[in-house]
Design an enzyme around this catalytic site. Sequence first.
Site, PDB file in Angstrom:
ATOM      1  N   THR A 283      -8.379   8.507   8.685  1.00 21.98           N
ATOM      2  CA  THR A 283      -7.698   7.332   8.135  1.00 21.98           C
ATOM      3  C   THR A 283      -7.488   6.247   9.184  1.00 21.98           C
ATOM      4  OG1 THR A 283      -5.563   8.406   8.578  1.00 21.98           O
ATOM      5  CG2 THR A 283      -6.500   8.665   6.357  1.00 21.98           C
TER       6      THR A 283
ATOM      7  N   GLY B 252      -7.863   3.024  10.959  1.00 23.35           N
ATOM      8  CA  GLY B 252      -8.410   1.713  10.624  1.00 23.35           C
ATOM      9  C   GLY B 252      -8.472   1.392   9.146  1.00 23.35           C
ATOM     10  N   THR B 253      -7.801   2.165   8.306  1.00 18.64           N
ATOM     11  CA  THR B 253      -7.864   1.891   6.870  1.00 18.64           C
ATOM     12  C   THR B 253      -7.248   0.534   6.532  1.00 18.64           C
ATOM     13  OG1 THR B 253      -5.840   3.202   6.608  1.00 18.64           O
ATOM     14  CG2 THR B 253      -7.920   4.297   6.115  1.00 18.64           C
ATOM     15  N   GLY B 254      -6.127   0.196   7.178  1.00 17.21           N
ATOM     16  CA  GLY B 254      -5.492  -1.089   6.899  1.00 17.21           C
ATOM     17  C   GLY B 254      -6.347  -2.263   7.325  1.00 17.21           C
ATOM     18  N   CYS B 255      -6.950  -2.140   8.505  1.00 21.91           N
ATOM     19  CA  CYS B 255      -7.866  -3.187   8.986  1.00 21.91           C
ATOM     20  C   CYS B 255      -9.026  -3.363   8.017  1.00 21.91           C
ATOM     21  CB  CYS B 255      -8.415  -2.827  10.360  1.00 21.91           C
ATOM     22  SG  CYS B 255      -7.176  -2.500  11.631  1.00 21.91           S
TER      23      CYS B 255
ATOM     24  N   LYS C  29       0.828  -1.206   0.000  1.00 20.22           N
ATOM     25  CA  LYS C  29       0.000   0.000   0.000  1.00 20.22           C
ATOM     26  C   LYS C  29       0.864   1.259   0.000  1.00 20.22           C
ATOM     27  CE  LYS C  29      -1.794  -1.600   3.706  1.00 20.22           C
ATOM     28  NZ  LYS C  29      -2.587  -1.875   4.938  1.00 20.22           N
TER      29      LYS C  29
END
Length: 270
Positions: free
Chosen positions: A211, A213-216, A177
């Site tokens: 942003t 928690g975007t990865g979760c 990412k």
Amino acid sequence: MKKQYRRTLSIAGSDPSGGAGIQADLKTFSACGCYGATVIVAVVDENTVGVTGVHPVPVPFVTGQIRSVLDDIGADAIKIGMLHSSELIRSVQETLAQYDIKNIVLDPVMVATSGDKLLQDEAISTLQEKLIPHVRIITPNIPEAEILLGKKIKSQKDLPLLVKDLSFGRSVSVLLKAGHLSGDELTDVFYNAETDEIIELSSKRIATKNTHGTGCTLSSAITSFLAHDLPLNDAVRKAKDYIDRAILIGSEYEIGKGHGPVHHFFDFWR
């Protein structure tokens, strides 16, 4: 014959503010049409501003949760998030190895959005040696990829050159990412180890502080679409579209004093 749910399981820490961790995973599973179950590995004291503390759940209790869910409900796909210790990483891998589940997505959570470190140093090598080789896809961001690679990533043009280095001998697919890089356009790079192809997924940068928690959310969306039996490329593309829209619509809101969450249910209400 009764209908069957598409079943997803999240193995991760909790977030009392609701934007990341188990809470974000459950919201994403639901928004993407799956039945979500959870295994909580740690209770995290955090909010949109930062992490205050992490209270680990005893490892035998974590593995007990995994068995309870998989022996009863089962899972079509599993997402793994924050695993804070070497013992926990080993135990989770050994327990999952007892079940025939191909769709395992690992979000190698090491650093929170706020910059707080979440993974013990000695656990990094255990993650690399014991868990990553046994999952289908990993979804590192730039800081996490730098830790895994042991070197800095300086620019967007480096990503296609480095993504295969993260694939453990081209045995694990990687979505690298690009959100931590600068520029008005972001291009995530996906390496499909099953077909040996690289796909670039571009989107416009959205000006927002929301942003958290975007990865979760992204990794849980991939998990959801794999549970729906989508091919890996399609699952990643749909998940990328989902997180882009969740960030865009979430940017219209304000909640908390720091990094707010994305809007998981943008298709249902705004």
